[in-house]
Structures are given as C-alpha cells and as structure tokens.
Design a protein around this motif. Structure first.
Motif, PDB file in Angstrom:
ATOM      1  N   ASP A  36       1.623   7.356  -6.423  1.00 46.29           N
ATOM      2  CA  ASP A  36       0.442   8.232  -6.541  1.00 46.29           C
ATOM      3  C   ASP A  36      -0.824   7.515  -7.003  1.00 46.29           C
ATOM      4  OD1 ASP A  36       1.565  10.578  -5.627  1.00 46.29           O
ATOM      5  OD2 ASP A  36       2.439  11.048  -7.581  1.00 46.29           O
ATOM      6  N   LEU A  37      -0.948   6.266  -6.617  1.00 45.14           N
ATOM      7  CA  LEU A  37      -2.154   5.526  -6.996  1.00 45.14           C
ATOM      8  C   LEU A  37      -3.272   5.737  -5.981  1.00 45.14           C
ATOM      9  CD1 LEU A  37      -0.445   2.156  -8.010  1.00 45.14           C
ATOM     10  CD2 LEU A  37      -1.388   3.876  -9.561  1.00 45.14           C
ATOM     11  N   ILE A  38      -2.892   5.910  -4.714  1.00 42.84           N
ATOM     12  CA  ILE A  38      -3.893   6.043  -3.640  1.00 42.84           C
ATOM     13  C   ILE A  38      -3.440   7.105  -2.643  1.00 42.84           C
ATOM     14  CG2 ILE A  38      -4.805   3.677  -3.687  1.00 42.84           C
ATOM     15  CD1 ILE A  38      -2.812   3.148  -1.273  1.00 42.84           C
ATOM     16  N   PRO A  39      -4.388   7.662  -1.889  1.00 41.81           N
ATOM     17  CA  PRO A  39      -4.005   8.556  -0.795  1.00 41.81           C
ATOM     18  C   PRO A  39      -3.529   7.742   0.425  1.00 41.81           C
ATOM     19  CG  PRO A  39      -6.387   8.337  -0.869  1.00 41.81           C
ATOM     20  CD  PRO A  39      -5.844   7.553  -2.043  1.00 41.81           C
ATOM     21  N   ALA A  40      -2.780   8.381   1.309  1.00 39.15           N
ATOM     22  CA  ALA A  40      -2.250   7.709   2.508  1.00 39.15           C
ATOM     23  C   ALA A  40      -3.368   7.132   3.382  1.00 39.15           C
ATOM     24  CB  ALA A  40      -1.398   8.685   3.316  1.00 39.15           C
ATOM     25  N   SER A  41      -4.558   7.733   3.309  1.00 36.93           N
ATOM     26  CA  SER A  41      -5.648   7.283   4.180  1.00 36.93           C
ATOM     27  C   SER A  41      -6.006   5.807   3.975  1.00 36.93           C
ATOM     28  CB  SER A  41      -6.884   8.150   3.946  1.00 36.93           C
ATOM     29  OG  SER A  41      -7.304   8.012   2.594  1.00 36.93           O
ATOM     30  N   ILE A  42      -5.834   5.336   2.752  1.00 38.71           N
ATOM     31  CA  ILE A  42      -6.175   3.922   2.497  1.00 38.71           C
ATOM     32  C   ILE A  42      -5.185   2.997   3.198  1.00 38.71           C
ATOM     33  CG2 ILE A  42      -6.296   2.148   0.670  1.00 38.71           C
ATOM     34  CD1 ILE A  42      -7.740   4.115  -1.065  1.00 38.71           C
ATOM     35  N   ILE A  91       1.282  -6.293  -6.778  1.00 33.52           N
ATOM     36  CA  ILE A  91      -0.149  -6.040  -6.846  1.00 33.52           C
ATOM     37  C   ILE A  91      -0.397  -4.841  -5.934  1.00 33.52           C
ATOM     38  CG2 ILE A  91      -2.441  -7.023  -6.487  1.00 33.52           C
ATOM     39  CD1 ILE A  91      -0.596  -8.542  -8.494  1.00 33.52           C
ATOM     40  N   LEU A  92      -0.845  -3.740  -6.504  1.00 32.96           N
ATOM     41  CA  LEU A  92      -1.001  -2.515  -5.712  1.00 32.96           C
ATOM     42  C   LEU A  92      -2.441  -2.014  -5.776  1.00 32.96           C
ATOM     43  CD1 LEU A  92       2.266  -0.573  -6.690  1.00 32.96           C
ATOM     44  CD2 LEU A  92       1.910  -2.275  -4.901  1.00 32.96           C
ATOM     45  N   PRO A  93      -2.939  -1.474  -4.654  1.00 33.84           N
ATOM     46  CA  PRO A  93      -4.303  -0.926  -4.665  1.00 33.84           C
ATOM     47  C   PRO A  93      -4.377   0.364  -5.490  1.00 33.84           C
ATOM     48  CG  PRO A  93      -3.274  -0.565  -2.521  1.00 33.84           C
ATOM     49  CD  PRO A  93      -2.312  -1.391  -3.323  1.00 33.84           C
ATOM     50  N   VAL A  94      -5.471   0.514  -6.227  1.00 31.88           N
ATOM     51  CA  VAL A  94      -5.715   1.780  -6.935  1.00 31.88           C
ATOM     52  C   VAL A  94      -6.870   2.520  -6.256  1.00 31.88           C
ATOM     53  CG1 VAL A  94      -4.719   1.096  -9.130  1.00 31.88           C
ATOM     54  CG2 VAL A  94      -7.115   0.559  -8.653  1.00 31.88           C
ATOM     55  N   LYS A  95      -7.679   1.783  -5.495  1.00 28.47           N
ATOM     56  CA  LYS A  95      -8.641   2.354  -4.550  1.00 28.47           C
ATOM     57  C   LYS A  95      -9.036   1.232  -3.601  1.00 28.47           C
ATOM     58  CE  LYS A  95     -12.758   1.551  -7.384  1.00 28.47           C
ATOM     59  NZ  LYS A  95     -13.796   2.135  -8.220  1.00 28.47           N
ATOM     60  N   LEU A  96      -9.803   1.528  -2.588  1.00 28.73           N
ATOM     61  CA  LEU A  96     -10.220   0.459  -1.690  1.00 28.73           C
ATOM     62  C   LEU A  96     -11.163  -0.464  -2.469  1.00 28.73           C
ATOM     63  CD1 LEU A  96      -9.759  -0.359   1.291  1.00 28.73           C
ATOM     64  CD2 LEU A  96     -12.009   0.613   1.776  1.00 28.73           C
ATOM     65  N   GLY A  97     -10.819  -1.745  -2.561  1.00 24.00           N
ATOM     66  CA  GLY A  97     -11.656  -2.691  -3.298  1.00 24.00           C
ATOM     67  C   GLY A  97     -11.176  -2.970  -4.705  1.00 24.00           C
ATOM     68  N   GLU A  98     -10.038  -2.405  -5.073  1.00 21.56           N
ATOM     69  CA  GLU A  98      -9.513  -2.674  -6.423  1.00 21.56           C
ATOM     70  C   GLU A  98      -7.995  -2.602  -6.428  1.00 21.56           C
ATOM     71  OE1 GLU A  98     -11.377  -0.413  -9.608  1.00 21.56           O
ATOM     72  OE2 GLU A  98      -9.752  -0.973 -10.995  1.00 21.56           O
ATOM     73  N   VAL A  99      -7.375  -3.624  -7.049  1.00 22.31           N
ATOM     74  CA  VAL A  99      -5.914  -3.650  -7.165  1.00 22.31           C
ATOM     75  C   VAL A  99      -5.528  -3.909  -8.616  1.00 22.31           C
ATOM     76  CG1 VAL A  99      -5.355  -4.413  -4.807  1.00 22.31           C
ATOM     77  CG2 VAL A  99      -5.916  -6.109  -6.571  1.00 22.31           C
ATOM     78  N   SER A 141       0.836  -1.192   0.000  1.00 18.41           N
ATOM     79  CA  SER A 141       0.000   0.000   0.000  1.00 18.41           C
ATOM     80  C   SER A 141       0.883   1.260   0.000  1.00 18.41           C
ATOM     81  CB  SER A 141      -0.916  -0.044   1.226  1.00 18.41           C
ATOM     82  OG  SER A 141      -1.996   0.846   1.087  1.00 18.41           O
ATOM     83  N   ARG A 142       1.981   1.212   0.736  1.00 16.46           N
ATOM     84  CA  ARG A 142       2.932   2.336   0.742  1.00 16.46           C
ATOM     85  C   ARG A 142       3.538   2.546  -0.656  1.00 16.46           C
ATOM     86  NH1 ARG A 142       1.772   4.997   4.989  1.00 16.46           N
ATOM     87  NH2 ARG A 142       2.367   4.198   7.035  1.00 16.46           N
ATOM     88  N   LEU A 143       3.816   1.438  -1.329  1.00 19.10           N
ATOM     89  CA  LEU A 143       4.330   1.527  -2.708  1.00 19.10           C
ATOM     90  C   LEU A 143       3.300   2.218  -3.605  1.00 19.10           C
ATOM     91  CD1 LEU A 143       6.011  -1.782  -4.017  1.00 19.10           C
ATOM     92  CD2 LEU A 143       6.986   0.515  -4.009  1.00 19.10           C
ATOM     93  N   ALA A 144       2.041   1.871  -3.404  1.00 22.19           N
ATOM     94  CA  ALA A 144       0.963   2.480  -4.204  1.00 22.19           C
ATOM     95  C   ALA A 144       0.888   3.984  -3.930  1.00 22.19           C
ATOM     96  CB  ALA A 144      -0.377   1.811  -3.883  1.00 22.19           C
ATOM     97  N   GLU A 145       1.088   4.362  -2.679  1.00 28.64           N
ATOM     98  CA  GLU A 145       1.148   5.801  -2.352  1.00 28.64           C
ATOM     99  C   GLU A 145       2.295   6.464  -3.099  1.00 28.64           C
ATOM    100  OE1 GLU A 145       1.301   7.003   1.813  1.00 28.64           O
ATOM    101  OE2 GLU A 145       0.345   5.098   2.310  1.00 28.64           O
ATOM    102  N   LYS A 146       3.462   5.833  -3.033  1.00 27.21           N
ATOM    103  CA  LYS A 146       4.659   6.372  -3.686  1.00 27.21           C
ATOM    104  C   LYS A 146       4.439   6.560  -5.176  1.00 27.21           C
ATOM    105  CE  LYS A 146       8.705   5.376  -1.924  1.00 27.21           C
ATOM    106  NZ  LYS A 146       9.374   6.683  -1.787  1.00 27.21           N
TER     107      LYS A 146
END
Lengths: 359, 359
Positions: A284-290, A334-342, A277-282
């Motif tokens: 810019d796929l998701i906000p830190a809140s996820i 496999i990285l999240p792009v939003k909650l419920g989707e990777v 999830s941190r990688l996804a933040e890095k």
C-alpha cells in the motif's frame, strides 16, 4: 561539450559529454592524469577500434600498451582480473600509470577493479561506449567482477580520475544493448525525478531513433542524478546510495538463476523494477497506476516486464537472501513511495516476494 | 590491558594489547563489530590452535566458520585469495560478516584483502601472532598479495575494525621469526624516535629473552609510532607514509630476486636499512656512526646486515625500478638525515645504488 562534476572532496572528478569528437582528448587526459607517463588501455573485442583510435591519439604524449578482453559478461571473472594484473606487471606499470577502460560496463568494472588492486590503486579513466555504462556503471566508483555465487560479489570502490562520454558511440550500438540501457534511464525517473520520467514518456519516438540532442540531454541528466546520490553516500555507508538499486534485487536474482548473459543487465532491471513496484503496491505504498506507467514506458522501449516462466521462485528468493543489500539474512528492497521517490524497506516477507513473482 | 587508538575519522579503531588473556574477547568483538551475526576465521597451519580457541569462545554469540591456509609467504597468492572468496561465498557471508585473521603478516594481508574485496568490504579484525605482524602489518590497513613480478603488488587499503594483540603468542614464536620482527622494531627508532632506539640498545638482553614487560612496552610504542604516521597519510597520498618504507626498497628487491621465502621479511629489511643508511652516507646526509649503530644493534639481534653474494646487482636494481615507490621509473629511497628522522629522496642514481651494493 557538456560537463557534469562529481564532487567527492579529494576524489572529485568530471564527466565530459561530447558528440563525435576526439579533439579534446589529449587535453582531457593531461588535466585528469597530471604526471602520468604510461597509459594502459583496456577494451573488448567490440570496442577495439575506438580504443586503438584513442591510443594512437595518446602516443605522442604517453607510452601506451593495451589488453583486449572477450566481449560479454563472462569476462567479469577472476581469470580476466588476474590476466589484466599480469599484463600491467608485464608493462612495468608504476603508481602513476593510467588505466583507460574503453567499453561497456563489463570493461569498466573489470579494468576498474584491476586499477583499484594494482599497487593498491592506479589512476583510472572511464570511456563508456554503451548507454548503460554512460548513465550508470561509469559514474560512482563501483568496480568489480562476478562470482559463481553472485554478481559483483568481488570488488572495490575506486573513483575514476575522469569520464569521457562520446554520444557518437551510441550510433553503432546493437539495438538490444541500447534498449537495455534505457531501463536504467527509466529508473532515474522513478527514483529521483518525476519530471524526467514524464520527459521520457513524451519523447519515446525520438529516443528510439537515438536522436543525438535528446541523448545528450538524457545522459547528462542521468549522470547528474547519479552523482547527486554518490556525492552523499560514496561508499554505500549511509544507506542513501541503495536507492540506485531499485529493481536490482530482483534483477540480480534473474541474472544469477538464468546464468549471466541470458538477459542483458538492463533487461533484468526492467522486469525487476516492475516486480519491486508490485511489491510497493502490495504494501500500500503506491497506487497501481505508477506500476502501469512504468510497464507502458518499458514496453515502448521493448524491454521485458516479467520473469521467464521457467525460473523457480524458491531459487530466486535464495539468491536474493545472499544479495549484498540483505542485512544479516533479511531481505531488503528499494520500493517507490511515489513517482520520483523510493525508500529501503526490510520488512518484506519471503511470502510477499513469492506472491508478486507468482505468474 | 593497554590500548592504542588509531584516529582515522569514520575508520578509527583501537588496538588492544594484552598478555595471556582471552577473557575480554567477546566484549572486544561486540564493541568492534556491532550487528555482525557471522564470523569467518582465517588462520595458517601454525596458528590453528589459537584460531580454534577464539572461534570456540565466539560460538555462543556468532555463527562461525573458518579456513586454514598453508603457512608461508607463498600463500599470499591469487590462488589463496580466490580460495578465501569462494569460502566466504560458500558460507553465505553478507555485508556484516566479520573476517578475523589469526596469524602473522601473511594471514593478515591475505585475509584482509579478501575482506576488502568481498562485497566491496567486510568488517575485519586482526589478531596478529608474530612480532612483525604486531608492530607492522596489522596496523595501518594495507592488505594484499604478491605477484611473481613484485611483492604486495596487488591489494587494497582496508582498515580493520579493531586489532587484538596477545603478547602471549610471542612465547612460542620460532626464534628466527621473532628476530625478524625486531628489524621493524629497530626501524621505528631510526625513522621516528631516537629515544626508543637508545632504549632498544640498552635492553638487548631482555629483548632477546622475550621479557614480557619489555615486549608490551615495545609493541605499544611501535603501534603508536606507526599510527602517528598512518593518521597523517592513510592512503600513502601525501608522501609521509613512505617513511615507513625505510629499508624496504632494498628489502623488496632482495626478496624478489631470491624468491619469496628465502629470507624472512624482517631479515631483508634489516639488510635493507643498512644499505639505505650507506646511501645516506654517500649523499653526505649522515655520519658513518649512525649506520654503525644500526649494524651493531641488528647484529646483536642476529639479523643479516648485508646482501648475499650470489645476487646480481643489475637484477636488484631492475626490481627497485618497478617498486611501488618508484615515481615514473625514477628510483626513490627513504634515507635517514639523523637518528629519528628520514626523508624521501628521488635523486639517487643507479650508479650510487650499485656502489653501495658492491661487495
């Protein structure tokens, strides 16, 4: 009784979810196995009692034999695989002989691989007794053993003929094992189902108390979510099935570097999801809140959310490059792009992995 | 160049039959393997030279490594299977790494099983170098190893991505091995193609001289006949594929009782076909003349047509009852109903088997 159907054409099967019952066992076996005359049970030293109970219930209708494997991840070995094949041969197993795995993921994976290889495939029944095995390893047909160079490096796709899940088995499960299973439960929320993630957030107290009604709901939902993926990509060919590996590239590296058994699989997956999830933040796929919501939920389930300080980052990355998901040596996550989707990404650099792993 | 296509949907592949050529090798590899970056060659001590030649041709396009296995049936063992997996892990094989088996049936079966199990399946190329492997074991996806309790008891279905058959390999094949391969060639005539059986009867002299034109015709015809069966029953589920086991229930018993390696597989199949044919006579399915024609042809090919006198009938029957084709302990045989057609029968009694085996 609740039933989840896994639709795989000629390899379709159903998952029966019950609570503290054994009444339907013989009917279940007969409908799953047809003409089978012989059953070979496999348990570990923790699940011997349940195995013996099911074996005794089966004795009227089947010739039965069994093997008991030492509990623990180290039994997913070439030595135990070879031992089970010897025992099956000694039993005179033929192509119709059913193999019944009673235990957690180790027993399911090991006995399943022996069932896959003996006579190029024996009918196979999963009786998962841990939460992890119920929601993950018993669904989808992946079986196998570990190799010193990598977890699950040796194996097969071998679908069970049916799965028998008795929620009652969870009552006596050691706390650490139970919590470990919750990591994979959380995973389904992140990768496929935001409502389910919220449901978990809202029910942490009941979940920690192992409330039977909640557990049935959770296990059934996870099996359905996993079946949805497996039905579309049975043998990990289209790439879709990879979404189930969310958190697992990191997790396998943690398990390999620390030696299997230091962390339970779910513990490694919990921390692995946070790093993914941190990688996804890095990226810019998701906000830190996820990421924060995952950390909060996993922490409430008393699961680790970071790697141990002694593990060397280059060692972890080296293992990741050997991961089955790596394509021609390139890292794949496999990285999240939003909650419920990777989504699967293979443009992650070693530098970026090192950065998120840095303390 | 001649091509036989095996149509198995997403697992379709083609068999290239060439004579004394290596020019097309790289094109062949690229079309079969796609994005593969690494190749792992497996040969035995008899086929090392050819393996090295193909490896050297591949070096420009692929990172290559290899393993050399002791020649002989005893290498189809858990120990060699485990060794190949260790070597693949050491090589850092990923999911795209191709495994190229250069050798006879032992190498194809062993390397193919390692390819099936490593990462739950690596792309696999067969380069059969014996007649037996060309017409039988390299086509159809059956891979595996032996167990002290039974031949091919442990294994998988793992289709190759392509098969490369160079008839030139047959020039140096030891006479006994070559003749052994002819047993499976004769088998195709009996089970599927009476014209082909007659063709063999009419060309024994040329066949014994290993005439290249005749051999290409024979290998292509046998591959096509086997592919016809495999296409209709890839995983031995409908029962059709069983017809390929004509003579094999007896053959496996001969090999097991005498210890693997006493007779070559084809030698055991030759004698096995004669006993199966005698059983068919006993059950009034065919006239004695059909058995006599097989005995005559097999004898011209200097193949054994009866069991050795030291083997005990009860021991042979005991092995047959454990055979993969046995259904719930009942003996099952593939018996001819006329030249070019066989049928699976499971109403054969132990008494009848003992009678045909009696000297």
């Amino acid at each position: 009784m609740q039933t989840v159907s896994v639709n795989l054409g000629p390899r379709s099967y159903s998952i029966q979810i019950i609570a503290h019952e054994t009444l339907g066992w013989l009917t279940f076996l007969k409908s799953a196995l047809g003409h089978t005359r012989k059953l070979f049970f496999v348990s570990d030293t923790h699940t011997t009692t349940l195995m013996q109970k099911l074996r005794d219930l089966s004795l009227g209708a089947y010739e039965c034999n069994h093997a008991i494997i030492p509990a623990g991840e180290s039994s997913k070995s070439m030595a135990q695989f070879s031992f089970l094949l010897d025992e099956l041969a000694e039993f005179g197993a033929d192509r119709q002989t059913g193999v019944v795995a009673v235990g957690g993921g180790v027993i399911g994976d090991l006995a399943g691989f022996a069932a896959a290889a003996y006579n190029r495939g024996l009918p196979f029944i999963q009786v998962p007794t841990t939460l992890l095995a119920m929601v993950d390893s018993s669904v989808g047909g992946k079986v196998g053993i570990n190799h010193p160079k990598g977890k699950n490096l040796i194996g097969a796709f071998h679908q069970p003929k049916a799965v028998w899940i008795d929620i009652g088995s969870l009552v006596t499960l050691p706390e650490r094992e139970y919590l470990s299973g919750l990591a994979e439960v959380v995973k389904y929320g992140v990768i496929q189902d935001p409502q389910f993630f919220e449901f978990l957030e809202q029910n942490t107290a009941k979940i920690l108390k192992r409330d039977a009604a909640i557990l049935r709901q959770i296990v059934a939902r996870c099996c359905r979510l996993k079946a949805d993926v497996v039905e579309k990509d049975e043998r990990e060919e289209t790439g879709l099935r990879m979404i189930l590996n969310y958190g697992h590239t990191f997790a396998h590296a943690f398990e390999t570097v620390s030696g299997y058994g230091h962390w339970l699989h779910g513990e490694a997956v919990a921390a692995g999801m946070v790093y993914a999830s941190r990688l996804a933040e890095k990226k810019d796929l998701i906000p830190a809140s996820i990421t924060e919501r995952q950390i909060k939920l996993l922490s409430e389930f008393r699961l680790p959310v970071k790697a141990e300080s002694g593990w060397k980052i280059p060692d972890l990355i080296e293992v990741m490059k050997r991961d089955k998901k790596a394509q021609a040596g390139r890292l794949r996550f496999i990285l999240p792009v939003k909650l419920g989707e990777v989504r699967a990404l293979d443009d992650v650099t070693e530098q970026q992995v090192a950065e998120v792993l840095a303390p």
